[in-house]
Design a protein around this motif. Structure first.
Motif, short mmCIF file in Angstrom:
data_model
loop_
_atom_site.label_atom_id
_atom_site.label_comp_id
_atom_site.label_asym_id
_atom_site.label_seq_id
_atom_site.Cartn_x
_atom_site.Cartn_y
_atom_site.Cartn_z
N UNK A 153 -21.71 20.03 17.47
CA UNK A 153 -20.48 19.90 16.68
C UNK A 153 -19.26 19.87 17.57
N UNK A 154 -19.22 20.76 18.58
CA UNK A 154 -18.10 20.76 19.53
C UNK A 154 -18.09 19.48 20.35
N UNK A 155 -19.29 19.01 20.72
CA UNK A 155 -19.36 17.83 21.59
C UNK A 155 -18.79 16.59 20.92
N UNK A 156 -18.93 16.52 19.60
CA UNK A 156 -18.61 15.28 18.90
C UNK A 156 -17.41 15.41 17.96
N UNK A 157 -16.94 16.64 17.70
CA UNK A 157 -15.87 16.78 16.72
C UNK A 157 -14.59 16.06 17.12
N UNK A 158 -14.33 15.97 18.42
CA UNK A 158 -13.11 15.29 18.87
C UNK A 158 -13.09 13.84 18.48
N UNK A 159 -14.27 13.20 18.45
CA UNK A 159 -14.31 11.79 18.09
C UNK A 159 -13.83 11.59 16.66
N UNK A 160 -14.19 12.52 15.79
CA UNK A 160 -13.74 12.42 14.41
C UNK A 160 -12.25 12.66 14.25
N UNK A 161 -11.65 13.41 15.17
CA UNK A 161 -10.23 13.73 15.06
C UNK A 161 -9.31 12.79 15.80
N UNK B 31 -15.75 18.32 9.38
CA UNK B 31 -17.14 18.21 8.96
C UNK B 31 -18.10 18.24 10.12
N UNK B 32 -17.71 17.68 11.24
CA UNK B 32 -18.59 17.67 12.41
C UNK B 32 -18.89 19.08 12.88
N UNK B 33 -17.88 19.91 12.93
CA UNK B 33 -18.10 21.28 13.40
C UNK B 33 -18.73 22.12 12.29
N UNK B 34 -18.23 21.99 11.05
CA UNK B 34 -18.71 22.83 9.95
C UNK B 34 -20.18 22.56 9.64
N UNK B 35 -20.53 21.28 9.38
CA UNK B 35 -21.89 20.98 8.98
C UNK B 35 -22.88 21.19 10.11
N UNK B 36 -22.49 20.84 11.35
CA UNK B 36 -23.41 21.03 12.48
C UNK B 36 -23.67 22.51 12.72
N UNK B 37 -22.63 23.34 12.60
CA UNK B 37 -22.82 24.78 12.77
C UNK B 37 -23.67 25.33 11.62
N UNK B 38 -23.42 24.85 10.40
CA UNK B 38 -24.20 25.32 9.26
C UNK B 38 -25.66 24.91 9.38
#
Length: 554
Positions: free
Chosen positions: A186-194, A349-356
Protein backbone atom coordinates in the motif's frame (compact mmCIF):
# COMPACT_ATOMS: atom_id res chain seq x y z
CA UNK A 1 23.24 -13.05 19.98
CA UNK A 2 23.06 -15.23 16.87
CA UNK A 3 25.63 -15.30 14.10
CA UNK A 4 22.92 -13.99 11.79
CA UNK A 5 22.49 -10.89 13.93
CA UNK A 6 26.16 -9.99 13.80
CA UNK A 7 26.96 -11.01 10.23
CA UNK A 8 28.49 -8.23 8.16
CA UNK A 9 26.57 -6.86 5.22
CA UNK A 10 29.57 -7.33 2.99
CA UNK A 11 32.08 -4.85 1.63
CA UNK A 12 31.00 -2.72 -1.25
CA UNK A 13 32.90 -3.59 -4.45
CA UNK A 14 35.45 -0.96 -5.39
CA UNK A 15 33.94 -0.80 -8.89
CA UNK A 16 30.38 -0.14 -7.65
CA UNK A 17 28.95 2.89 -9.41
CA UNK A 18 26.74 5.56 -7.90
CA UNK A 19 23.60 3.88 -9.22
CA UNK A 20 24.55 0.23 -8.59
CA UNK A 21 22.62 -2.00 -6.21
CA UNK A 22 25.75 -2.79 -4.19
CA UNK A 23 26.01 0.90 -3.37
CA UNK A 24 22.64 1.05 -1.63
CA UNK A 25 22.67 -1.96 0.72
CA UNK A 26 21.60 -0.60 4.11
CA UNK A 27 24.10 -0.57 6.95
CA UNK A 28 23.55 -1.18 10.68
CA UNK A 29 21.42 1.50 12.29
CA UNK A 30 19.49 2.31 9.13
CA UNK A 31 15.82 3.25 9.61
CA UNK A 32 13.54 1.34 7.23
CA UNK A 33 10.92 4.11 7.45
CA UNK A 34 13.16 6.29 5.27
CA UNK A 35 12.46 4.11 2.24
CA UNK A 36 8.67 4.63 1.82
CA UNK A 37 8.97 8.44 1.35
CA UNK A 38 11.45 7.86 -1.49
CA UNK A 39 8.98 5.50 -3.15
CA UNK A 40 6.05 7.86 -2.63
CA UNK A 41 8.02 10.80 -4.10
CA UNK A 42 8.54 8.92 -7.36
CA UNK A 43 4.98 7.63 -7.47
CA UNK A 44 3.50 11.08 -6.84
CA UNK A 45 5.25 12.27 -10.00
CA UNK A 46 4.37 9.42 -12.34
CA UNK A 47 0.87 9.31 -10.85
CA UNK A 48 0.05 12.45 -12.84
CA UNK A 49 -0.77 9.98 -15.63
CA UNK A 50 -4.14 9.77 -13.90
CA UNK A 51 -4.50 13.53 -14.29
CA UNK A 52 -3.89 13.62 -18.04
CA UNK A 53 -7.59 14.30 -18.59
CA UNK A 54 -7.12 17.96 -17.57
CA UNK A 55 -5.08 18.47 -20.77
CA UNK A 56 -7.54 16.99 -23.27
CA UNK A 57 -10.15 19.75 -23.60
CA UNK A 58 -7.61 22.65 -23.77
CA UNK A 59 -5.62 20.72 -26.39
CA UNK A 60 -8.77 19.86 -28.37
CA UNK A 61 -9.38 23.57 -28.98
CA UNK A 62 -5.78 24.81 -29.12
CA UNK A 63 -6.16 26.41 -32.56
CA UNK A 64 -9.84 27.24 -32.84
CA UNK A 65 -10.56 28.25 -29.26
CA UNK A 66 -14.30 28.17 -28.51
CA UNK A 67 -14.90 26.89 -32.07
CA UNK A 68 -12.41 24.04 -32.63
CA UNK A 69 -11.15 23.59 -36.18
CA UNK A 70 -12.18 20.11 -37.31
CA UNK A 71 -9.83 18.10 -39.46
CA UNK A 72 -10.94 17.41 -43.02
CA UNK A 73 -13.69 14.81 -43.22
CA UNK A 74 -12.30 11.37 -43.93
CA UNK A 75 -8.83 12.26 -42.67
CA UNK A 76 -7.15 9.10 -41.39
CA UNK A 77 -5.39 8.83 -38.05
CA UNK A 78 -1.97 8.89 -39.71
CA UNK A 79 -2.79 12.22 -41.35
CA UNK A 80 -4.11 13.60 -38.05
CA UNK A 81 -0.80 12.70 -36.39
CA UNK A 82 1.00 14.99 -38.86
CA UNK A 83 -1.67 17.67 -39.32
CA UNK A 84 -0.79 21.13 -38.02
CA UNK A 85 -3.84 23.13 -39.16
CA UNK A 86 -6.73 21.48 -37.29
CA UNK A 87 -7.62 20.66 -33.70
CA UNK A 88 -7.22 17.17 -32.28
CA UNK A 89 -10.23 15.06 -31.25
CA UNK A 90 -10.44 14.13 -27.58
CA UNK A 91 -10.49 10.44 -28.53
CA UNK A 92 -7.14 10.84 -30.34
CA UNK A 93 -5.64 12.64 -27.36
CA UNK A 94 -6.87 9.97 -24.92
CA UNK A 95 -4.82 7.45 -26.89
CA UNK A 96 -1.75 9.13 -25.35
CA UNK A 97 -2.88 7.78 -21.98
CA UNK A 98 -3.56 4.37 -23.52
CA UNK A 99 -0.08 4.21 -25.08
CA UNK A 100 1.50 5.20 -21.76
CA UNK A 101 -0.34 2.46 -19.86
CA UNK A 102 0.53 -0.14 -22.51
CA UNK A 103 4.19 0.83 -22.26
CA UNK A 104 3.95 0.79 -18.47
CA UNK A 105 3.00 -2.89 -18.48
CA UNK A 106 5.37 -3.80 -21.30
CA UNK A 107 8.40 -2.10 -19.75
CA UNK A 108 7.62 -3.54 -16.31
CA UNK A 109 7.44 -7.03 -17.82
CA UNK A 110 10.56 -6.64 -19.97
CA UNK A 111 12.80 -5.00 -17.38
CA UNK A 112 11.37 -6.44 -14.15
CA UNK A 113 14.16 -9.05 -13.93
CA UNK A 114 16.79 -6.41 -14.71
CA UNK A 115 15.42 -4.21 -11.93
CA UNK A 116 15.86 -7.02 -9.38
CA UNK A 117 19.54 -7.23 -10.36
CA UNK A 118 20.27 -3.53 -10.93
CA UNK A 119 18.41 -2.26 -7.88
CA UNK A 120 15.73 0.39 -7.39
CA UNK A 121 18.05 3.41 -7.52
CA UNK A 122 19.18 2.81 -11.08
CA UNK A 123 15.64 1.98 -12.19
CA UNK A 124 14.26 5.07 -10.45
CA UNK A 125 16.79 7.37 -12.10
CA UNK A 126 16.10 5.96 -15.58
CA UNK A 127 12.39 6.46 -14.84
CA UNK A 128 13.09 10.11 -13.98
CA UNK A 129 14.88 10.62 -17.29
CA UNK A 130 12.04 9.05 -19.27
CA UNK A 131 9.14 10.71 -17.44
CA UNK A 132 10.64 14.20 -17.23
CA UNK A 133 12.08 13.95 -20.74
CA UNK A 134 8.76 12.70 -22.10
CA UNK A 135 7.04 15.83 -20.81
CA UNK A 136 9.60 18.04 -22.57
CA UNK A 137 9.09 16.18 -25.86
CA UNK A 138 5.32 16.58 -25.49
CA UNK A 139 5.82 20.32 -24.89
CA UNK A 140 7.69 20.54 -28.19
CA UNK A 141 4.85 18.60 -29.82
CA UNK A 142 2.29 21.18 -28.69
CA UNK A 143 4.47 24.10 -29.81
CA UNK A 144 4.74 22.72 -33.36
CA UNK A 145 1.22 21.18 -33.18
CA UNK A 146 2.27 17.63 -33.97
CA UNK A 147 0.25 14.93 -32.23
CA UNK A 148 2.84 12.23 -32.88
CA UNK A 149 5.33 14.04 -30.64
CA UNK A 150 2.81 14.02 -27.78
CA UNK A 151 2.28 10.30 -28.31
CA UNK A 152 6.06 9.79 -28.39
CA UNK A 153 6.82 11.90 -25.31
CA UNK A 154 3.99 11.24 -22.86
CA UNK A 155 2.99 7.92 -24.43
CA UNK A 156 6.04 5.89 -25.47
CA UNK A 157 8.97 7.38 -23.57
CA UNK A 158 6.86 8.51 -20.63
CA UNK A 159 5.28 5.04 -20.53
CA UNK A 160 8.68 3.44 -20.03
CA UNK A 161 9.28 5.86 -17.17
CA UNK A 162 5.91 4.86 -15.73
CA UNK A 163 6.77 1.16 -15.80
CA UNK A 164 10.21 1.46 -14.24
CA UNK A 165 9.12 4.03 -11.70
CA UNK A 166 6.06 2.02 -10.74
CA UNK A 167 7.76 -1.31 -9.96
CA UNK A 168 11.01 0.13 -8.57
CA UNK A 169 9.89 0.12 -4.90
CA UNK A 170 7.53 -2.88 -4.77
CA UNK A 171 9.84 -5.81 -4.00
CA UNK A 172 12.09 -3.50 -1.98
CA UNK A 173 9.35 -2.51 0.43
CA UNK A 174 7.97 -6.05 0.65
CA UNK A 175 11.45 -7.11 1.80
CA UNK A 176 11.67 -4.18 4.24
CA UNK A 177 8.24 -4.93 5.74
CA UNK A 178 7.77 -8.73 5.74
CA UNK A 179 5.77 -8.30 8.95
CA UNK A 180 3.23 -6.01 7.20
CA UNK A 181 3.16 -7.16 3.61
CA UNK A 182 -0.16 -5.60 2.61
CA UNK A 183 0.66 -2.30 4.28
CA UNK A 184 4.04 -2.29 2.54
CA UNK A 185 2.54 -2.66 -0.92
CA UNK A 186 0.00 0.00 0.00
CA UNK A 187 2.82 2.41 0.85
CA UNK A 188 4.74 1.41 -2.26
CA UNK A 189 1.89 2.24 -4.60
CA UNK A 190 -0.28 4.80 -2.80
CA UNK A 191 1.70 7.72 -4.22
CA UNK A 192 0.75 6.73 -7.75
CA UNK A 193 -2.90 7.15 -6.88
CA UNK A 194 -2.27 10.57 -5.37
CA UNK A 195 -0.25 12.03 -8.21
CA UNK A 196 -3.23 13.65 -9.92
CA UNK A 197 -4.39 15.13 -6.62
CA UNK A 198 -1.32 17.38 -6.72
CA UNK A 199 -0.61 17.42 -10.45
CA UNK A 200 -4.12 18.10 -11.79
CA UNK A 201 -4.77 21.37 -9.90
CA UNK A 202 -1.15 22.44 -10.46
CA UNK A 203 -1.49 21.82 -14.19
CA UNK A 204 -4.86 23.55 -14.34
CA UNK A 205 -3.42 26.58 -12.54
CA UNK A 206 -0.44 26.76 -14.90
CA UNK A 207 -2.64 26.36 -17.98
CA UNK A 208 -4.77 29.29 -16.79
CA UNK A 209 -1.65 31.41 -16.14
CA UNK A 210 0.06 31.05 -19.53
CA UNK A 211 -1.14 32.54 -22.85
CA UNK A 212 -3.56 30.21 -24.63
CA UNK A 213 -2.51 31.08 -28.19
CA UNK A 214 -2.04 27.89 -30.23
CA UNK A 215 -1.87 25.79 -27.08
CA UNK A 216 1.16 27.56 -25.61
CA UNK A 217 -0.40 27.34 -22.15
CA UNK A 218 -0.38 23.54 -22.26
CA UNK A 219 3.08 23.42 -23.85
CA UNK A 220 4.62 25.63 -21.15
CA UNK A 221 2.83 23.60 -18.47
CA UNK A 222 4.37 20.44 -19.89
CA UNK A 223 7.84 22.01 -19.84
CA UNK A 224 7.63 23.35 -16.28
CA UNK A 225 6.17 20.20 -14.76
CA UNK A 226 8.58 17.98 -16.69
CA UNK A 227 11.56 19.67 -15.03
CA UNK A 228 9.89 19.48 -11.60
CA UNK A 229 9.14 15.77 -12.01
CA UNK A 230 12.71 14.97 -13.07
CA UNK A 231 14.21 16.69 -10.03
CA UNK A 232 11.80 15.15 -7.51
CA UNK A 233 12.11 11.65 -8.97
CA UNK A 234 15.90 11.84 -8.96
CA UNK A 235 15.88 12.79 -5.27
CA UNK A 236 13.54 9.85 -4.60
CA UNK A 237 15.75 7.43 -6.53
CA UNK A 238 18.80 8.40 -4.49
CA UNK A 239 16.80 7.86 -1.29
CA UNK A 240 16.31 4.14 -2.00
CA UNK A 241 18.08 1.51 0.11
CA UNK A 242 17.77 -2.28 -0.03
CA UNK A 243 17.99 -4.59 3.00
CA UNK A 244 20.84 -7.08 3.38
CA UNK A 245 20.10 -10.55 2.04
CA UNK A 246 17.57 -12.42 4.22
CA UNK A 247 17.12 -9.49 6.57
CA UNK A 248 14.15 -9.63 8.93
CA UNK A 249 12.96 -7.29 11.69
CA UNK A 250 14.10 -7.93 15.25
CA UNK A 251 11.71 -10.18 17.14
CA UNK A 252 9.66 -11.14 14.07
CA UNK A 253 9.00 -14.79 13.23
CA UNK A 254 7.84 -15.69 9.69
CA UNK A 255 4.30 -17.15 9.69
CA UNK A 256 3.68 -20.81 8.91
CA UNK A 257 1.28 -22.09 6.26
CA UNK A 258 -0.91 -23.91 8.77
CA UNK A 259 -4.27 -22.18 9.04
CA UNK A 260 -3.45 -19.83 6.15
CA UNK A 261 -3.43 -21.99 3.01
CA UNK A 262 -3.48 -18.96 0.66
CA UNK A 263 -0.09 -17.79 1.96
CA UNK A 264 2.95 -19.88 1.02
CA UNK A 265 6.35 -19.93 2.69
CA UNK A 266 7.89 -21.42 -0.47
CA UNK A 267 8.98 -19.76 -3.71
CA UNK A 268 8.08 -20.15 -7.39
CA UNK A 269 10.72 -19.27 -9.97
CA UNK A 270 10.05 -16.32 -12.27
CA UNK A 271 10.01 -18.54 -15.35
CA UNK A 272 7.53 -20.98 -13.83
CA UNK A 273 4.95 -18.46 -12.56
CA UNK A 274 3.33 -17.74 -15.98
CA UNK A 275 2.80 -21.48 -16.48
CA UNK A 276 0.40 -21.68 -13.54
CA UNK A 277 -3.38 -21.14 -13.81
CA UNK A 278 -3.18 -18.89 -10.74
CA UNK A 279 -0.95 -16.41 -12.56
CA UNK A 280 -3.50 -15.93 -15.33
CA UNK A 281 -6.44 -15.81 -12.96
CA UNK A 282 -4.75 -13.02 -10.99
CA UNK A 283 -3.91 -11.40 -14.33
CA UNK A 284 -7.61 -11.46 -15.25
CA UNK A 285 -8.63 -10.18 -11.81
CA UNK A 286 -6.29 -7.19 -12.13
CA UNK A 287 -7.19 -6.52 -15.77
CA UNK A 288 -10.94 -6.46 -15.19
CA UNK A 289 -10.73 -4.41 -11.99
CA UNK A 290 -8.44 -1.90 -13.69
CA UNK A 291 -10.46 -1.70 -16.92
CA UNK A 292 -13.46 -0.45 -14.98
CA UNK A 293 -11.61 2.23 -13.03
CA UNK A 294 -9.11 3.37 -15.61
CA UNK A 295 -11.79 4.28 -18.12
CA UNK A 296 -13.32 6.63 -15.57
CA UNK A 297 -9.97 8.18 -14.66
CA UNK A 298 -9.01 8.73 -18.29
CA UNK A 299 -12.16 10.80 -18.88
CA UNK A 300 -12.92 12.10 -15.38
CA UNK A 301 -12.68 15.80 -16.18
CA UNK A 302 -14.74 15.76 -19.43
CA UNK A 303 -17.25 13.35 -17.88
CA UNK A 304 -18.18 15.63 -14.98
CA UNK A 305 -18.29 18.71 -17.23
CA UNK A 306 -20.52 17.09 -19.81
CA UNK A 307 -22.91 15.33 -17.41
CA UNK A 308 -23.55 18.26 -15.05
CA UNK A 309 -22.35 21.31 -17.04
CA UNK A 310 -24.08 24.43 -15.67
CA UNK A 311 -25.27 22.59 -12.54
CA UNK A 312 -21.67 22.80 -11.31
CA UNK A 313 -21.78 26.62 -11.23
CA UNK A 314 -25.36 27.33 -10.20
CA UNK A 315 -26.78 27.45 -13.74
CA UNK A 316 -28.81 24.21 -13.90
CA UNK A 317 -30.52 25.04 -17.20
CA UNK A 318 -27.27 25.57 -19.13
CA UNK A 319 -26.07 22.47 -20.98
CA UNK A 320 -22.47 21.77 -21.81
CA UNK A 321 -22.62 23.05 -25.40
CA UNK A 322 -24.28 26.30 -24.26
CA UNK A 323 -21.56 27.30 -21.78
CA UNK A 324 -19.72 30.52 -22.59
CA UNK A 325 -15.95 30.93 -22.26
CA UNK A 326 -16.11 32.18 -18.67
CA UNK A 327 -18.45 29.38 -17.63
CA UNK A 328 -16.28 26.78 -19.35
CA UNK A 329 -13.26 27.95 -17.38
CA UNK A 330 -15.18 27.77 -14.10
CA UNK A 331 -16.54 24.32 -14.89
CA UNK A 332 -13.07 23.10 -15.92
CA UNK A 333 -11.62 24.23 -12.59
CA UNK A 334 -14.29 22.30 -10.70
CA UNK A 335 -13.72 19.24 -12.90
CA UNK A 336 -10.01 19.43 -12.09
CA UNK A 337 -11.03 19.30 -8.45
CA UNK A 338 -13.14 16.23 -9.22
CA UNK A 339 -10.14 14.54 -10.84
CA UNK A 340 -8.17 15.40 -7.73
CA UNK A 341 -10.93 14.05 -5.47
CA UNK A 342 -10.87 10.75 -7.33
CA UNK A 343 -7.12 10.77 -6.87
CA UNK A 344 -7.61 11.32 -3.13
CA UNK A 345 -9.83 8.25 -2.86
CA UNK A 346 -7.48 6.36 -5.15
CA UNK A 347 -4.53 7.00 -2.88
CA UNK A 348 -6.49 6.43 0.34
CA UNK A 349 -7.90 3.20 -1.03
CA UNK A 350 -4.45 1.90 -1.86
CA UNK A 351 -3.27 2.18 1.71
CA UNK A 352 -6.60 1.35 3.41
CA UNK A 353 -7.58 -1.72 1.40
CA UNK A 354 -4.05 -3.13 1.16
CA UNK A 355 -3.56 -2.78 4.92
CA UNK A 356 -6.99 -4.30 5.56
CA UNK A 357 -6.07 -7.24 3.31
CA UNK A 358 -3.52 -8.28 5.95
CA UNK A 359 -6.55 -9.15 8.08
CA UNK A 360 -9.20 -10.09 5.50
CA UNK A 361 -6.89 -11.97 3.15
CA UNK A 362 -6.26 -10.95 -0.46
CA UNK A 363 -8.97 -13.14 -2.02
CA UNK A 364 -11.69 -11.85 0.33
CA UNK A 365 -10.55 -8.28 -0.29
CA UNK A 366 -10.94 -8.66 -4.06
CA UNK A 367 -14.34 -10.29 -3.58
CA UNK A 368 -15.38 -7.14 -1.74
CA UNK A 369 -14.05 -4.98 -4.57
CA UNK A 370 -16.10 -6.73 -7.22
CA UNK A 371 -19.41 -7.01 -5.37
CA UNK A 372 -19.41 -3.43 -4.08
CA UNK A 373 -17.99 -2.16 -7.38
CA UNK A 374 -20.84 -3.66 -9.42
CA UNK A 375 -23.34 -1.91 -7.17
CA UNK A 376 -21.79 1.56 -7.39
CA UNK A 377 -21.09 1.49 -11.16
CA UNK A 378 -24.64 0.39 -11.91
CA UNK A 379 -26.02 3.11 -9.60
CA UNK A 380 -24.00 6.03 -11.01
CA UNK A 381 -26.21 6.73 -14.10
CA UNK A 382 -29.34 6.92 -11.93
CA UNK A 383 -27.59 9.37 -9.60
CA UNK A 384 -26.65 11.52 -12.60
CA UNK A 385 -30.20 11.61 -13.99
CA UNK A 386 -31.52 12.52 -10.55
CA UNK A 387 -29.22 15.53 -10.69
CA UNK A 388 -27.52 14.39 -7.49
CA UNK A 389 -23.92 15.49 -7.83
CA UNK A 390 -23.16 14.22 -4.33
CA UNK A 391 -24.44 10.70 -4.99
CA UNK A 392 -22.77 10.49 -8.41
CA UNK A 393 -19.43 11.66 -7.03
CA UNK A 394 -19.78 9.31 -4.03
CA UNK A 395 -20.34 6.31 -6.34
CA UNK A 396 -17.23 7.02 -8.37
CA UNK A 397 -15.11 7.84 -5.32
CA UNK A 398 -15.97 4.50 -3.71
CA UNK A 399 -15.26 2.72 -6.98
CA UNK A 400 -11.91 4.47 -7.34
CA UNK A 401 -10.88 3.60 -3.79
CA UNK A 402 -11.28 -0.08 -4.68
CA UNK A 403 -9.58 0.44 -8.03
CA UNK A 404 -6.56 1.82 -6.20
CA UNK A 405 -6.85 -0.85 -3.52
CA UNK A 406 -6.69 -3.51 -6.21
CA UNK A 407 -3.35 -2.18 -7.45
CA UNK A 408 -1.89 -2.04 -3.96
CA UNK A 409 -3.17 -5.48 -2.96
CA UNK A 410 -2.01 -7.43 -6.02
CA UNK A 411 1.74 -7.46 -5.16
CA UNK A 412 0.90 -8.96 -1.74
CA UNK A 413 -1.47 -11.41 -3.48
CA UNK A 414 1.41 -12.48 -5.72
CA UNK A 415 3.78 -12.79 -2.76
CA UNK A 416 1.20 -14.93 -0.94
CA UNK A 417 0.76 -17.29 -3.91
CA UNK A 418 4.27 -17.36 -5.44
CA UNK A 419 6.59 -16.38 -2.57
CA UNK A 420 8.81 -13.33 -2.26
CA UNK A 421 12.07 -14.19 -4.05
CA UNK A 422 10.84 -13.16 -7.51
CA UNK A 423 7.81 -11.10 -6.58
CA UNK A 424 9.16 -7.89 -8.14
CA UNK A 425 9.72 -9.50 -11.52
CA UNK A 426 6.45 -11.48 -11.36
CA UNK A 427 4.67 -8.25 -10.51
CA UNK A 428 6.26 -6.71 -13.60
CA UNK A 429 4.85 -9.52 -15.74
CA UNK A 430 1.38 -9.24 -14.20
CA UNK A 431 1.29 -5.53 -15.05
CA UNK A 432 0.72 -6.48 -18.69
CA UNK A 433 -2.86 -6.80 -17.42
CA UNK A 434 -2.72 -3.06 -16.76
CA UNK A 435 -1.52 -2.51 -20.33
CA UNK A 436 -4.49 -4.46 -21.64
CA UNK A 437 -6.85 -2.58 -19.35
CA UNK A 438 -5.26 0.67 -20.50
CA UNK A 439 -6.60 -0.13 -23.97
CA UNK A 440 -9.98 -1.52 -22.94
CA UNK A 441 -11.03 1.12 -20.41
CA UNK A 442 -10.14 4.48 -22.02
CA UNK A 443 -10.97 3.34 -25.56
CA UNK A 444 -14.31 1.95 -24.41
CA UNK A 445 -15.26 5.16 -22.61
CA UNK A 446 -13.94 7.67 -25.16
CA UNK A 447 -15.19 5.97 -28.32
CA UNK A 448 -18.60 5.16 -26.86
CA UNK A 449 -18.78 8.83 -25.88
CA UNK A 450 -17.99 9.96 -29.42
CA UNK A 451 -20.45 7.44 -30.87
CA UNK A 452 -23.23 8.53 -28.54
CA UNK A 453 -22.62 12.22 -29.32
CA UNK A 454 -22.66 11.49 -33.06
CA UNK A 455 -25.99 9.68 -32.59
CA UNK A 456 -27.48 12.80 -31.01
CA UNK A 457 -27.55 11.54 -27.40
CA UNK A 458 -27.61 14.35 -24.84
CA UNK A 459 -24.23 15.05 -23.26
CA UNK A 460 -25.68 14.29 -19.83
CA UNK A 461 -26.47 10.70 -20.91
CA UNK A 462 -23.52 9.74 -23.11
CA UNK A 463 -21.81 7.74 -20.35
CA UNK A 464 -24.79 5.62 -19.17
CA UNK A 465 -24.20 2.60 -21.36
CA UNK A 466 -20.48 2.63 -20.62
CA UNK A 467 -21.01 2.54 -16.85
CA UNK A 468 -23.29 -0.50 -17.15
CA UNK A 469 -20.69 -2.28 -19.30
CA UNK A 470 -18.00 -1.53 -16.71
CA UNK A 471 -20.20 -3.14 -14.03
CA UNK A 472 -20.33 -6.24 -16.26
CA UNK A 473 -16.53 -6.37 -16.41
CA UNK A 474 -16.44 -6.45 -12.61
CA UNK A 475 -18.77 -9.45 -12.61
CA UNK A 476 -16.27 -11.35 -14.77
CA UNK A 477 -13.52 -10.36 -12.34
CA UNK A 478 -15.60 -11.71 -9.47
CA UNK A 479 -15.78 -15.13 -11.17
CA UNK A 480 -12.02 -15.19 -11.89
CA UNK A 481 -11.19 -14.39 -8.27
CA UNK A 482 -13.43 -17.21 -6.99
CA UNK A 483 -11.39 -19.70 -9.05
CA UNK A 484 -8.02 -18.85 -7.44
CA UNK A 485 -6.65 -21.69 -5.27
CA UNK A 486 -3.28 -22.43 -3.57
CA UNK A 487 -0.56 -23.72 -5.88
CA UNK A 488 0.20 -27.39 -6.28
CA UNK A 489 3.52 -28.62 -4.85
CA UNK A 490 4.98 -29.21 -8.34
CA UNK A 491 5.30 -25.48 -9.05
CA UNK A 492 7.58 -24.60 -6.13
CA UNK A 493 11.36 -24.52 -6.23
CA UNK A 494 13.03 -27.45 -4.51
CA UNK A 495 14.93 -26.60 -1.34
CA UNK A 496 18.23 -27.69 -2.91
CA UNK A 497 17.55 -25.41 -5.91
CA UNK A 498 16.93 -22.46 -3.59
CA UNK A 499 20.15 -23.20 -1.70
CA UNK A 500 22.11 -23.46 -4.95
CA UNK A 501 20.68 -20.14 -6.17
CA UNK A 502 21.55 -18.39 -2.92
CA UNK A 503 25.07 -19.77 -2.98
CA UNK A 504 25.58 -18.59 -6.58
CA UNK A 505 24.39 -15.09 -5.66
CA UNK A 506 26.34 -15.00 -2.39
CA UNK A 507 29.41 -17.28 -2.62
CA UNK A 508 30.58 -16.30 0.88
CA UNK A 509 29.14 -18.03 3.96
CA UNK A 510 25.36 -17.90 3.68
CA UNK A 511 23.40 -16.16 6.41
CA UNK A 512 19.95 -17.66 6.87
CA UNK A 513 18.34 -14.63 8.44
CA UNK A 514 18.94 -11.83 10.89
CA UNK A 515 18.52 -8.15 11.67
CA UNK A 516 22.08 -7.06 10.72
CA UNK A 517 21.80 -4.34 13.35
CA UNK A 518 18.75 -2.88 11.58
CA UNK A 519 15.62 -2.92 13.71
CA UNK A 520 11.99 -2.11 13.01
CA UNK A 521 12.79 1.59 12.79
CA UNK A 522 10.58 4.48 13.84
CA UNK A 523 9.95 8.17 13.33
CA UNK A 524 13.39 9.58 14.04
CA UNK A 525 14.12 13.22 13.08
CA UNK A 526 15.46 12.12 9.70
CA UNK A 527 12.44 9.97 8.96
CA UNK A 528 10.12 12.75 10.10
CA UNK A 529 11.76 15.22 7.69
CA UNK A 530 11.48 12.72 4.83
CA UNK A 531 7.78 12.22 5.49
CA UNK A 532 7.22 15.97 5.77
CA UNK A 533 8.86 16.43 2.36
CA UNK A 534 6.09 14.37 0.76
CA UNK A 535 3.41 15.23 3.31
CA UNK A 536 3.41 18.99 2.64
CA UNK A 537 2.69 18.66 -1.11
CA UNK A 538 0.07 16.02 -0.30
CA UNK A 539 -1.56 18.38 2.22
CA UNK A 540 -1.60 21.13 -0.42
CA UNK A 541 -3.20 18.75 -2.91
CA UNK A 542 -5.83 17.70 -0.39
CA UNK A 543 -6.61 21.33 0.46
CA UNK A 544 -6.98 22.32 -3.20
CA UNK A 545 -9.00 19.20 -3.93
CA UNK A 546 -11.43 19.76 -1.08
CA UNK A 547 -11.74 23.49 -1.91
CA UNK A 548 -12.76 22.72 -5.49
CA UNK A 549 -14.97 19.88 -4.35
CA UNK A 550 -16.97 22.12 -2.00
CA UNK A 551 -17.72 24.42 -4.95
CA UNK A 552 -19.22 21.43 -6.73
CA UNK A 553 -21.90 21.03 -4.06
CA UNK A 554 -22.92 24.66 -3.55
Amino acid sequence: MSRADTAPTGAMPASAGLLDRARIVARPGFNRWLVPPAAVAIHLCIGMAYGFSVYWLPLSRALGGAKPIACTAGTGLFSVLLASNCDWAVSDLVLTFTIAIVLLGASAAIWGGWLERAGPRKAGFVAALCWGGGYLIAAAGVFVHQLWLIWLGLGLIGGVGLGLGYISPVSTLIKWFPDRRGMATGMAIMGFGGGAMIGAPLANSLIASFPATAGQNVALTFAVTGVIYFVVMTIGAFGYRVPPENWQPEGWTPPTESGRPMITTRHVHLHMAPRTPQFWLIWAVLCLNVSAGIGILAMASPMLQEIFAGKLIGAPDVGFTALDAHQRAAVAAIAAGFAGLLSLFNIAGRFFWASLSDRLGRKNTYTTFFILGMIVYASAPSAAHMGSKALFVACLCIALSMYGGGFATVPAYLADIFGTKFVGAIHGLILTAWSTAGVIGPVLVSYLRDTQISAGVARSAVYDRTLYILAGLLFLGFIANLLIRPLDEKWFMKEEDEARRDLAAHPVAKVVSGSYGIGRGGFTPGALLAWLAIGIPLAWGIFITLSHTLVMFR
